[in-house]
Design a protein around this motif. Structure first.
Motif, PDB file in Angstrom:
ATOM      1  N   GLU A 150       8.155   3.963   1.897  1.00 13.62           N
ATOM      2  CA  GLU A 150       8.310   3.906   0.448  1.00 13.62           C
ATOM      3  C   GLU A 150       6.985   3.577  -0.242  1.00 13.62           C
ATOM      4  O   GLU A 150       6.651   4.163  -1.278  1.00 13.62           O
ATOM      5  CB  GLU A 150       9.363   2.855   0.081  1.00 13.62           C
ATOM      6  CG  GLU A 150      10.795   3.214   0.468  1.00 13.62           C
ATOM      7  CD  GLU A 150      11.056   3.111   1.964  1.00 13.62           C
ATOM      8  OE1 GLU A 150      12.016   3.733   2.445  1.00 13.62           O
ATOM      9  OE2 GLU A 150      10.277   2.404   2.646  1.00 13.62           O
ATOM     10  N   GLU A 151       6.237   2.638   0.336  1.00 17.75           N
ATOM     11  CA  GLU A 151       4.940   2.283  -0.226  1.00 17.75           C
ATOM     12  C   GLU A 151       3.973   3.458  -0.130  1.00 17.75           C
ATOM     13  O   GLU A 151       3.185   3.711  -1.045  1.00 17.75           O
ATOM     14  CB  GLU A 151       4.367   1.070   0.506  1.00 17.75           C
ATOM     15  CG  GLU A 151       5.092  -0.231   0.203  1.00 17.75           C
ATOM     16  CD  GLU A 151       4.655  -1.364   1.112  1.00 17.75           C
ATOM     17  OE1 GLU A 151       4.796  -2.522   0.697  1.00 17.75           O
ATOM     18  OE2 GLU A 151       4.174  -1.082   2.232  1.00 17.75           O
ATOM     19  N   LYS A 152       4.050   4.175   0.979  1.00 17.74           N
ATOM     20  CA  LYS A 152       3.159   5.322   1.190  1.00 17.74           C
ATOM     21  C   LYS A 152       3.457   6.417   0.171  1.00 17.74           C
ATOM     22  O   LYS A 152       2.536   7.015  -0.408  1.00 17.74           O
ATOM     23  CB  LYS A 152       3.331   5.852   2.611  1.00 17.74           C
ATOM     24  CG  LYS A 152       2.302   6.892   3.015  1.00 17.74           C
ATOM     25  CD  LYS A 152       2.526   7.381   4.441  1.00 17.74           C
ATOM     26  CE  LYS A 152       2.340   6.268   5.442  1.00 17.74           C
ATOM     27  NZ  LYS A 152       2.477   6.753   6.837  1.00 17.74           N
ATOM     28  N   LEU A 153       4.722   6.705  -0.055  1.00 14.87           N
ATOM     29  CA  LEU A 153       5.096   7.723  -1.036  1.00 14.87           C
ATOM     30  C   LEU A 153       4.572   7.372  -2.424  1.00 14.87           C
ATOM     31  O   LEU A 153       3.903   8.186  -3.075  1.00 14.87           O
ATOM     32  CB  LEU A 153       6.616   7.872  -1.080  1.00 14.87           C
ATOM     33  CG  LEU A 153       7.264   8.782  -0.041  1.00 14.87           C
ATOM     34  CD1 LEU A 153       8.782   8.608  -0.053  1.00 14.87           C
ATOM     35  CD2 LEU A 153       6.920  10.242  -0.307  1.00 14.87           C
ATOM     36  N   ALA A 154       4.862   6.170  -2.879  1.00 17.66           N
ATOM     37  CA  ALA A 154       4.427   5.762  -4.222  1.00 17.66           C
ATOM     38  C   ALA A 154       2.907   5.715  -4.305  1.00 17.66           C
ATOM     39  O   ALA A 154       2.318   6.203  -5.282  1.00 17.66           O
ATOM     40  CB  ALA A 154       5.025   4.403  -4.575  1.00 17.66           C
ATOM     41  N   TYR A 202       5.005   5.997 -10.081  1.00 14.97           N
ATOM     42  CA  TYR A 202       6.129   5.632  -9.233  1.00 14.97           C
ATOM     43  C   TYR A 202       5.894   4.287  -8.560  1.00 14.97           C
ATOM     44  O   TYR A 202       4.756   3.877  -8.336  1.00 14.97           O
ATOM     45  CB  TYR A 202       6.362   6.726  -8.181  1.00 14.97           C
ATOM     46  CG  TYR A 202       6.762   8.035  -8.816  1.00 14.97           C
ATOM     47  CD1 TYR A 202       8.096   8.376  -8.971  1.00 14.97           C
ATOM     48  CD2 TYR A 202       5.793   8.914  -9.305  1.00 14.97           C
ATOM     49  CE1 TYR A 202       8.468   9.567  -9.584  1.00 14.97           C
ATOM     50  CE2 TYR A 202       6.155  10.104  -9.923  1.00 14.97           C
ATOM     51  CZ  TYR A 202       7.499  10.422 -10.065  1.00 14.97           C
ATOM     52  OH  TYR A 202       7.851  11.585 -10.682  1.00 14.97           O
ATOM     53  N   THR A 203       6.996   3.612  -8.241  1.00 16.19           N
ATOM     54  CA  THR A 203       6.939   2.329  -7.551  1.00 16.19           C
ATOM     55  C   THR A 203       7.688   2.450  -6.226  1.00 16.19           C
ATOM     56  O   THR A 203       8.610   3.263  -6.100  1.00 16.19           O
ATOM     57  CB  THR A 203       7.584   1.215  -8.390  1.00 16.19           C
ATOM     58  OG1 THR A 203       8.955   1.560  -8.650  1.00 16.19           O
ATOM     59  CG2 THR A 203       6.855   1.032  -9.708  1.00 16.19           C
ATOM     60  N   PRO A 204       7.310   1.633  -5.225  1.00 17.02           N
ATOM     61  CA  PRO A 204       7.999   1.709  -3.932  1.00 17.02           C
ATOM     62  C   PRO A 204       9.486   1.378  -4.038  1.00 17.02           C
ATOM     63  O   PRO A 204      10.299   1.922  -3.282  1.00 17.02           O
ATOM     64  CB  PRO A 204       7.257   0.667  -3.073  1.00 17.02           C
ATOM     65  CG  PRO A 204       5.929   0.500  -3.728  1.00 17.02           C
ATOM     66  CD  PRO A 204       6.170   0.694  -5.194  1.00 17.02           C
ATOM     67  N   GLN A 205       9.815   0.489  -4.953  1.00 16.38           N
ATOM     68  CA  GLN A 205      11.226   0.113  -5.114  1.00 16.38           C
ATOM     69  C   GLN A 205      12.023   1.323  -5.612  1.00 16.38           C
ATOM     70  O   GLN A 205      11.739   1.878  -6.660  1.00 16.38           O
ATOM     71  CB  GLN A 205      11.368  -1.049  -6.106  1.00 16.38           C
ATOM     72  CG  GLN A 205      10.718  -2.343  -5.646  1.00 16.38           C
ATOM     73  CD  GLN A 205       9.203  -2.351  -5.774  1.00 16.38           C
ATOM     74  OE1 GLN A 205       8.640  -1.605  -6.567  1.00 16.38           O
ATOM     75  NE2 GLN A 205       8.553  -3.180  -4.984  1.00 16.38           N
ATOM     76  N   ASP A 206      13.013   1.750  -4.827  1.00 11.56           N
ATOM     77  CA  ASP A 206      13.868   2.890  -5.175  1.00 11.56           C
ATOM     78  C   ASP A 206      13.063   4.152  -5.436  1.00 11.56           C
ATOM     79  O   ASP A 206      13.360   4.919  -6.357  1.00 11.56           O
ATOM     80  CB  ASP A 206      14.737   2.556  -6.392  1.00 11.56           C
ATOM     81  CG  ASP A 206      15.841   3.591  -6.612  1.00 11.56           C
ATOM     82  OD1 ASP A 206      16.327   4.161  -5.612  1.00 11.56           O
ATOM     83  OD2 ASP A 206      16.183   3.849  -7.784  1.00 11.56           O
ATOM     84  N   ILE A 207      12.028   4.396  -4.626  1.00 13.20           N
ATOM     85  CA  ILE A 207      11.197   5.579  -4.808  1.00 13.20           C
ATOM     86  C   ILE A 207      12.013   6.850  -4.667  1.00 13.20           C
ATOM     87  O   ILE A 207      11.807   7.828  -5.395  1.00 13.20           O
ATOM     88  CB  ILE A 207      10.017   5.573  -3.801  1.00 13.20           C
ATOM     89  CG1 ILE A 207       9.113   6.795  -3.995  1.00 13.20           C
ATOM     90  CG2 ILE A 207      10.500   5.497  -2.362  1.00 13.20           C
ATOM     91  CD1 ILE A 207       8.373   6.838  -5.286  1.00 13.20           C
ATOM     92  N   ASP A 208      12.987   6.870  -3.752  1.00 10.55           N
ATOM     93  CA  ASP A 208      13.794   8.075  -3.563  1.00 10.55           C
ATOM     94  C   ASP A 208      14.637   8.372  -4.805  1.00 10.55           C
ATOM     95  O   ASP A 208      14.796   9.537  -5.195  1.00 10.55           O
ATOM     96  CB  ASP A 208      14.696   7.921  -2.336  1.00 10.55           C
ATOM     97  CG  ASP A 208      13.889   7.862  -1.045  1.00 10.55           C
ATOM     98  OD1 ASP A 208      13.316   8.894  -0.656  1.00 10.55           O
ATOM     99  OD2 ASP A 208      13.809   6.777  -0.444  1.00 10.55           O
ATOM    100  N   GLY A 209      15.168   7.324  -5.426  1.00 13.67           N
ATOM    101  CA  GLY A 209      15.923   7.525  -6.661  1.00 13.67           C
ATOM    102  C   GLY A 209      15.037   8.036  -7.780  1.00 13.67           C
ATOM    103  O   GLY A 209      15.439   8.920  -8.553  1.00 13.67           O
ATOM    104  N   GLN A 210      13.827   7.514  -7.867  1.00 11.79           N
ATOM    105  CA  GLN A 210      12.896   7.975  -8.894  1.00 11.79           C
ATOM    106  C   GLN A 210      12.529   9.448  -8.685  1.00 11.79           C
ATOM    107  O   GLN A 210      12.450  10.225  -9.649  1.00 11.79           O
ATOM    108  CB  GLN A 210      11.633   7.119  -8.854  1.00 11.79           C
ATOM    109  CG  GLN A 210      11.840   5.666  -9.219  1.00 11.79           C
ATOM    110  CD  GLN A 210      10.598   4.842  -8.928  1.00 11.79           C
ATOM    111  OE1 GLN A 210       9.506   5.137  -9.405  1.00 11.79           O
ATOM    112  NE2 GLN A 210      10.759   3.799  -8.122  1.00 11.79           N
TER     113      GLN A 210
END
Length: 462
Positions: free
Chosen positions: A264-268, A369-377
């Motif tokens: 998640e951190e990597k994606l954001a 984007y933020t790591p928290q709930d990145i998939d939802g974002q």
């Protein structure tokens, strides 16, 4: 080669490339000294590179000369003793200079930045402490240590660091301790539990830096985006003090410990970095206006992140698409021996295509984007894109679905066939009349897929 006319004074000559934060800082410092400064852009004048390398003994930029006296890079300039700096200033004021390699056309900037193209051969100089940290990370000192009942990975004690600096760098104990404190102060490592007895090798720094950069970029975007969120006033953004703040932050990317990032951190982190790097490239180099310029832009504009160079192509296709070939690429971005391969997501994440903004009008809107709930974002971004007429049009009369060219270019990411592609689109649409129409089409039988024209015009307001 040309050179300044002989006169009663000399010159400070700075060799730089466009878009280098170190060069910007060095020029700002030199501008305060009230001496003649000549800036030579090695991106614009590549023929001067061999001569400058021979004189400086380095390939990094900037390289700074007070007359013929080589000072070094930006870090060397900032560390000059005041008395030595004054001696050099007096040298420039009192004596002419001769013999430094300069362009024949004599059109480079004599006080600020020059102009040029993205340069894949020259690199910004590394922070001195960053080089030291990279060597330390390759040592066998860093390991797992217990703090109470907890086992802390990638940690080391203060004594271990001081011993290593004494042994490997030949530092006296007092200097080694002072260097350790400087590493703490500049966030190359962090204290665990409020004590410097054990320090983790910079793991939290990536999240902290990403948060700060996100806030700066978000502010820049909000200040310079049009009301519809699709246009950017790059000219005004380039003059913003906040942009210079961003440039300073971008230099800190070389300190990030990438291997410590979660998915998640990597994606954001990489989505935000990609979008910011595009903006940074536009402001320093100007937007690409042809196919060749776009190719060079996305293959050469880069950041130094965690000790490795990542171009825009590397971030998109190497990291976020799980090391897949991009458009006009014959090979995967990362070979099997490339250390950056460790950064690649294990599988392609199709949703990133609705978060990455390449600066063209046909791209999704700029967001952060933020790591928290990145998939939802990311899913929300996809829904918004598909609801827009530039992303998806459902024509029930012609039994046709017209999609953005993004789905054509990256069709493999969405299943590889028309049927799988349409099912993916349906699954990722928000509840709407368009989704109902598409569901009806798919239920009734064969549906034709075609693609909308892609607008490569820039999203600049000018």
């Amino acid at each position: 080669m040309g050179e300044p006319e002989d006169s009663s004074h000399g010159w400070v000559t700075i060799y730089s490339v466009q878009g280098c934060p170190h060069c910007v800082q060095a020029k700002a410092t030199l501008g305060l000294l009230a001496v003649p400064v000549r800036s030579v852009d090695l991106g614009k004048h590549p023929e001067l590179r061999p001569a400058v390398k021979k004189l400086a003994g380095r390939v990094t930029v900037p390289q700074i000369f007070f007359n013929q006296v080589h000072v070094g890079g930006n870090d060397d300039l900032q560390k000059l003793d005041p008395e030595e700096l004054q001696r050099l200033v007096n040298l420039v004021r009192d004596e002419p200079t001769h013999g430094l390699p300069l362009p024949d056309d004599d059109d480079d900037d004599q006080s600020g930045e020059g102009t040029g193209e993205a340069d894949g051969e020259l690199k910004c100089e590394q922070d001195e402490l960053a080089v030291l940290v990279e060597d330390f990370k390759r040592s066998d000192v860093i390991g797992s240590h217990r703090k109470g009942l907890s086992l802390i990975k990638k940690s080391f004690s203060e004594g271990q660091l001081v011993d290593w600096l004494q042994k490997e760098r030949g530092m006296a104990q007092a200097l080694a301790r002072e260097t350790g404190l400087a590493l703490l102060e500049r966030k190359y490592m962090v204290s665990i539990g409020g004590s410097s007895e054990k320090c983790e090798a910079g793991v939290p720094f990536a999240a902290a830096l990403s948060t700060i950069m996100r806030e700066v970029v978000l502010k820049l975007f909000s200040d310079h985006l049009s009301a519809d969120g699709k246009r950017v006033d790059y000219q005004a953004m380039a003059k913003s003090p906040l942009f210079e703040r961003y440039c300073t932050l971008a230099v800190q990317l070389q300190r990030v410990e990438l291997l410590a990032l979660s998915r998640e951190e990597k994606l954001a982190f990489f989505i935000n970095t990609y979008n910011a790097l595009v903006i940074h490239g536009y402001l320093r180099l100007g937007p690409p206006t042809s196919t060749w310029q776009r190719y060079r832009f996305f293959n050469y504009v880069s950041y130094l992140i965690g000790g490795e160079v990542f171009t825009l192509q590397d971030i998109e296709n190497g990291v976020l698409r799980g090391n897949r070939r991009g458009m006009a690429q014959l090979l995967r971005p990362f070979s099997k021996t490339d250390p950056r391969l460790q950064m690649a997501l294990p599988d392609v994440e199709p949703l990133i295509h609705f978060a990455l903004n390449c600066g063209a009008k046909g791209c999704p809107p700029i967001k952060t984007y933020t790591p928290q709930d990145i998939d939802g974002q990311l899913r929300t971004a996809a829904e918004a894109f598909l609801e827009n007429g530039d992303g998806c049009v459902v024509d029930s009369g012609k039994r046709e679905v017209r999609l953005s060219q993004i789905f054509k270019w990256y069709k493999a990411d969405f299943g590889g066939t028309d049927e799988k592609l349409l099912n993916w689109v349906l699954e990722h649409m928000g509840d709407s009349a368009k989704k109902s129409d598409l569901q009806s089409l798919l239920s009734a039988g064969k549906t034709k897929v075609c693609y909308l024209p892609y607008d490569w015009g820039t999203n600049s307001t000018h």
